[in-house]
Motif scaffolding. Structure first.
Motif, PDB file in Angstrom:
ATOM      1  N   GLY A  30      -4.985 -10.011   7.792  1.00  5.22           N
ATOM      2  CA  GLY A  30      -5.076  -8.571   7.560  1.00  5.22           C
ATOM      3  C   GLY A  30      -4.131  -8.101   6.476  1.00  5.22           C
ATOM      4  N   TYR A  31      -2.910  -8.663   6.449  1.00 10.31           N
ATOM      5  CA  TYR A  31      -1.976  -8.325   5.382  1.00 10.31           C
ATOM      6  C   TYR A  31      -2.589  -8.646   4.013  1.00 10.31           C
ATOM      7  N   VAL A  32      -3.157  -9.845   3.935  1.00 12.32           N
ATOM      8  CA  VAL A  32      -3.709 -10.319   2.662  1.00 12.32           C
ATOM      9  C   VAL A  32      -4.901  -9.463   2.242  1.00 12.32           C
ATOM     10  N   ALA A  33      -5.790  -9.174   3.191  1.00  4.38           N
ATOM     11  CA  ALA A  33      -6.984  -8.390   2.869  1.00  4.38           C
ATOM     12  C   ALA A  33      -6.617  -6.996   2.379  1.00  4.38           C
ATOM     13  N   ARG A  34      -5.629  -6.383   3.035  1.00  5.19           N
ATOM     14  CA  ARG A  34      -5.246  -5.030   2.634  1.00  5.19           C
ATOM     15  C   ARG A  34      -4.605  -5.031   1.253  1.00  5.19           C
ATOM     16  N   ALA A  35      -3.744  -6.000   1.004  1.00  6.87           N
ATOM     17  CA  ALA A  35      -3.094  -6.092  -0.303  1.00  6.87           C
ATOM     18  C   ALA A  35      -4.128  -6.363  -1.402  1.00  6.87           C
ATOM     19  N   PHE A  36      -5.111  -7.219  -1.111  1.00  4.78           N
ATOM     20  CA  PHE A  36      -6.159  -7.518  -2.097  1.00  4.78           C
ATOM     21  C   PHE A  36      -6.999  -6.282  -2.373  1.00  4.78           C
ATOM     22  N   GLU A  37      -7.304  -5.525  -1.337  1.00  4.89           N
ATOM     23  CA  GLU A  37      -8.091  -4.296  -1.506  1.00  4.89           C
ATOM     24  C   GLU A  37      -7.328  -3.267  -2.342  1.00  4.89           C
ATOM     25  N   HIS A  51      -4.773  -3.765  -4.544  1.00  5.82           N
ATOM     26  CA  HIS A  51      -4.274  -4.147  -5.867  1.00  5.82           C
ATOM     27  C   HIS A  51      -5.286  -4.891  -6.734  1.00  5.82           C
ATOM     28  N   ARG A  52      -6.346  -5.419  -6.132  1.00  9.80           N
ATOM     29  CA  ARG A  52      -7.434  -6.065  -6.875  1.00  9.80           C
ATOM     30  C   ARG A  52      -6.952  -7.246  -7.721  1.00  9.80           C
ATOM     31  N   ILE A  53      -5.951  -7.967  -7.219  1.00 10.08           N
ATOM     32  CA  ILE A  53      -5.491  -9.194  -7.879  1.00 10.08           C
ATOM     33  C   ILE A  53      -5.319 -10.261  -6.799  1.00 10.08           C
ATOM     34  N   PRO A  54      -5.250 -11.554  -7.170  1.00 15.50           N
ATOM     35  CA  PRO A  54      -5.085 -12.601  -6.164  1.00 15.50           C
ATOM     36  C   PRO A  54      -3.825 -12.376  -5.313  1.00 15.50           C
ATOM     37  N   VAL A  55      -3.942 -12.717  -4.038  1.00 17.50           N
ATOM     38  CA  VAL A  55      -2.852 -12.525  -3.074  1.00 17.50           C
ATOM     39  C   VAL A  55      -2.523 -13.857  -2.408  1.00 17.50           C
ATOM     40  N   VAL A  56      -1.229 -14.161  -2.326  1.00 19.11           N
ATOM     41  CA  VAL A  56      -0.763 -15.390  -1.668  1.00 19.11           C
ATOM     42  C   VAL A  56       0.179 -15.007  -0.535  1.00 19.11           C
ATOM     43  N   PRO A  57      -0.101 -15.438   0.697  1.00 21.78           N
ATOM     44  CA  PRO A  57       0.880 -15.226   1.770  1.00 21.78           C
ATOM     45  C   PRO A  57       1.958 -16.309   1.702  1.00 21.78           C
ATOM     46  N   LEU A  58       3.215 -15.894   1.711  1.00 21.88           N
ATOM     47  CA  LEU A  58       4.346 -16.819   1.679  1.00 21.88           C
ATOM     48  C   LEU A  58       5.141 -16.641   2.956  1.00 21.88           C
ATOM     49  N   SER A  71      -0.345 -12.025  -9.798  1.00 22.30           N
ATOM     50  CA  SER A  71      -0.730 -12.236  -8.410  1.00 22.30           C
ATOM     51  C   SER A  71       0.279 -11.518  -7.521  1.00 22.30           C
ATOM     52  N   LEU A  72      -0.084 -11.358  -6.276  1.00 23.04           N
ATOM     53  CA  LEU A  72       0.765 -10.663  -5.319  1.00 23.04           C
ATOM     54  C   LEU A  72       1.189 -11.649  -4.239  1.00 23.04           C
ATOM     55  N   SER A  78       0.831  -1.191   0.000  1.00 24.36           N
ATOM     56  CA  SER A  78       0.000   0.000   0.000  1.00 24.36           C
ATOM     57  C   SER A  78       0.868   1.243   0.000  1.00 24.36           C
ATOM     58  N   PRO A  79       0.486   2.280  -0.764  1.00 25.60           N
ATOM     59  CA  PRO A  79       1.268   3.513  -0.731  1.00 25.60           C
ATOM     60  C   PRO A  79       1.068   4.284   0.562  1.00 25.60           C
ATOM     61  N   GLY A  80       0.055   3.943   1.329  1.00 27.11           N
ATOM     62  CA  GLY A  80      -0.244   4.651   2.566  1.00 27.11           C
ATOM     63  C   GLY A  80       0.525   4.083   3.742  1.00 27.11           C
ATOM     64  N   PRO A  81       0.299   4.673   4.928  1.00 26.07           N
ATOM     65  CA  PRO A  81       1.059   4.265   6.123  1.00 26.07           C
ATOM     66  C   PRO A  81       0.391   3.124   6.887  1.00 26.07           C
TER      67      PRO A  81
END
Length: 287
Positions: free
Chosen positions: A89-96, A98-105, A69-70, A47-50
């Motif tokens: 929360g990390y995944v939800a924020r990244a999905f919100e 970037h609007r693409i699938p997100v995978v936590p690694l 994907s992210l 996210s570009p925000g804080p």
């Protein structure tokens, strides 16, 4: 130490984001991806925000069919209830964002920890967040057929594996040494410094012996760093010895110095304190 393990793995991802698709494949994810963009600020979630909230890096991947994907990367040393609850929360924020699938690694220090996170995270009835996890057992031995894509990935494999399981130690170490020889010598020397303290005893000893040959550029860089560190430490020790001698001369000029005071000065290795004592002796003389 936990901090060191975390620090080196995060640095390796920052230095070579192209290692992330390889790690994701080791965790059972798709193969053939390439990294498109990496956000490697500490605590980033893209996210570009804080409001990044603590993930270690985010890497955007592209696939041959044009999809993306992210990957939200987290380095974990031990079990953490806090991290278990934060990851969704990390995944939800990244999905919100970037609007693409997100995978936590998650890169885990132990296989037991990897298995625990691999079970997924329950976020509600019949709702499980899948977590791609990599533990030491997922990492191939350097020198085996599963070659890493770059030097940072090779160092990551060595850091997590610590010693080979399927090949001779000499091959493991010589392969690591070759990878380190492919990158900028200063960076390689920095990696080597960490590796010597994190590898198991035998591979660490072999790597140290190899670096003494100075056959590669980073070997010389490592040696120069050690010499520079020794010179700096030597200058510091010399300054302390000089301050002790100066203070004793000043004390002796005022009269006999007792054994206790002499021992106190001889035992002091704090240059700041010695300077303060010298200053205290000078002030009365000026008055």
């Amino acid at each position: 130490m936990p901090g060191e393990f975390h620090e080196i793995l995060v640095k390796l991802i920052q230095d070579e984001p192209a290692s992330v698709p390889w790690m994701l494949a080791l965790a059972g994810g798709p193969r053939g991806a390439r990294w498109v963009l990496a956000e490697t600020r500490s605590g980033a979630v893209g996210s570009p925000g804080p409001t990044e909230r603590g993930a270690d890096a985010v890497v955007r991947l592209g696939f041959a069919d044009g999809s993306e994907s992210l990957v939200v990367c987290v380095v974990q040393h031990e079990w953490s209830e806090d991290e278990y609850h934060r990851l969704p929360g990390y995944v939800a924020r990244a999905f919100e964002d970037h609007r693409i699938p997100v995978v936590p690694l998650m890169l885990c220090r132990t296989d037991a920890l990897a298995r625990r996170f691999r079970r997924g995270i329950s976020t509600g009835p019949d709702s499980i967040l899948a977590v791609a996890t990599v533990g030491p057992a997922n990492m191939p031995d350097l020198g085996s057929d599963e070659a890493p894509p770059n030097a940072a990935a090779a160092v990551a494999a060595a850091v997590m594996r610590r010693q080979p399981k399927t090949i001779p130690t000499e091959l493991f170490v010589s392969t690591l040494d070759r990878w380190l020889g492919t990158i900028e010598p200063g960076r390689a020397a920095g990696y080597a410094t960490f590796l010597l303290t994190t590898l198991a005893k035998e591979p660490a000893s072999l790597l140290e012996a190899l670096m003494k040959t100075e056959a590669r550029r980073y070997h010389s860089e490592y040696t120069e760093e050690l010499l520079a560190r020794g010179r700096e430490e030597g200058r510091g020790e010399g300054a302390v010895r000089h301050a002790r001698a100066t203070l004793l001369r000043m004390l002796e000029a005022d009269g006999e110095v007792g054994d206790q005071r002499r021992a106190e000065v001889a035992a002091c290795a704090d240059l700041g304190r010695l300077d303060a004592w010298i200053t205290d002796r000078i002030r009365p003389a000026k008055g």
